[in-house]
Design an enzyme around this catalytic site. Structure first.
Site, PDB file in Angstrom:
ATOM      1  CG  ASP A 183      -1.998  -0.999   1.199  1.00 45.08           C
ATOM      2  OD1 ASP A 183      -2.246  -1.548   0.112  1.00 45.08           O
ATOM      3  OD2 ASP A 183      -2.609  -1.252   2.250  1.00 45.08           O
ATOM      4  CE  LYS A 184       0.477   8.456  -1.896  1.00 42.45           C
ATOM      5  NZ  LYS A 184      -0.467   9.446  -2.485  1.00 42.45           N
TER       6      LYS A 184
END
Length: 331
Positions: free
Chosen positions: A133-134
């Site tokens: 995930d970012k």
């Protein structure tokens, strides 16, 4: 006519996927049309879209009028290297910082892989092996050869890759809770945002998801966990921990939004749950406390185990030190 010789980066790919990547600006419908019509030849013979290519194959492609490559868009991607944890001729492992997407798309112009390609123009093949995930920091694998990409992704698919994350959650995690076996369902919100929710095991849209949890350290109002995933679902750790009533600190999708805002402002500790006798820290904590800290998997060529470790980022260490100081001050 254009002739393209398949190099190591294209070996093992399907013909359609190879042409979509090589013929920049060509619509997929055009690629499939010229394959079906027989205008594309592989080693002078007709081929289907599913044809697997081999090293050295000669692909004949008819003249095509393609949209010009957007050079300005490509130039807008800044070249960037990331801290390297391991690298050889087959793969590299980097320590991805929080707040950086792994690739462009969904409103993000570019990510780690585009920046790496820009920084390493001599590299003919760089592809993500898996995703983070970012908002998550830590170990990210990039393949430098297609053969390595296929092998490494097989290791992930067959659970030969063992990943462990460090997560700071709100509350006192119960020692007895060591396994979370809760199905997850991925969906889109009305705004088109990707979300995940926990569902019952007999839910037709749910996919079984298993997370293992171990308490590393307890603080006043918080628990630092070692989290190992047995399945790799989207947002699995975030949703599982939140579902158990202990969301990850700083999680903007499934967390405690009031606490996240307070931490981001760097407010006094008496405004935070479970800490009321000292200032938490002088700065701000503006990220999610989820870090891919450990990864063990076989090497794609030798088969020997690769063991990778990424230390906690400084901002996470600082927060833990502050929580430890608060606990000492309260005694």
């Amino acid at each position: 006519m254009q002739h393209i010789v398949v190099d190591e980066g294209g070996a093992g790919q399907r013909l359609d996927n190879f042409l979509i990547k090589v013929l920049k600006g060509a619509p997929k419908t055009l690629v499939y049309r010229i394959i079906r019509s027989g205008e594309v030849r592989v080693n002078k013979g007709r081929a289907s879209a599913e044809t697997k290519l081999a090293l050295g194959d000669d692909i004949r492609v008819p003249p095509l009028r393609l949209a010009e490559k957007d050079e300005a868009k490509a130039a807008a991607v800044p070249a960037r290297e990331f801290p390297v944890l391991y690298e050889d001729e087959h793969l590299m492992a980097i320590n991805k910082p929080a707040g950086v997407a792994v690739h462009g798309g969904s409103g993000v112009s570019f990510g780690v892989i585009e920046q790496l390609r820009r920084a390493r123009p001599e590299s003919r093949f760089l592809e993500l092996v898996h995703r983070l995930d970012k908002e998550t920091s830590g170990i990210l694998l990039i393949a430098k050869k297609r053969s390595a990409l296929v092998a490494l992704q097989d290791f992930f698919r067959h659970r030969q890759a063992h990943k462990t994350y460090a997560a700071l959650v709100i509350g006192d995690w119960p020692d007895r809770k060591k396994v979370i076996d809760v199905a997850l369902h991925k969906f889109l919100t009305a705004d088109g945002e990707r979300r995940v929710k926990a569902v019952k095991g007999d839910d037709d849209e749910g996919r079984r998801s298993i997370t293992l949890v171990k308490v590393l350290q307890r603080y006043e109002g918080y628990s630092l966990l070692d989290v190992t995933i047995k399945t790799g679902r989207t947002h699995q750790i975030r949703v599982h921990l939140s579902h158990e009533g202990h969301p990850i600190v700083g999680d903007e999708k499934y967390g405690d939004f009031a606490l996240n805002k307070a931490l981001a402002r760097g407010v006094a500790a008496d405004a935070l749950p479970g800490v009321n006798r000292a200032r938490l820290h002088d700065g701000r904590f503006e990220r999610m406390f989820l870090h891919a800290r450990y990864l063990r998997l076989p090497h794609p060529v030798t088969g020997d185990d690769i063991v990778l470790e990424a230390p906690l980022p400084p901002e996470c260490d600082t927060l833990l030190s502050a929580l430890s100081a608060v606990a000492l001050a309260s005694k």
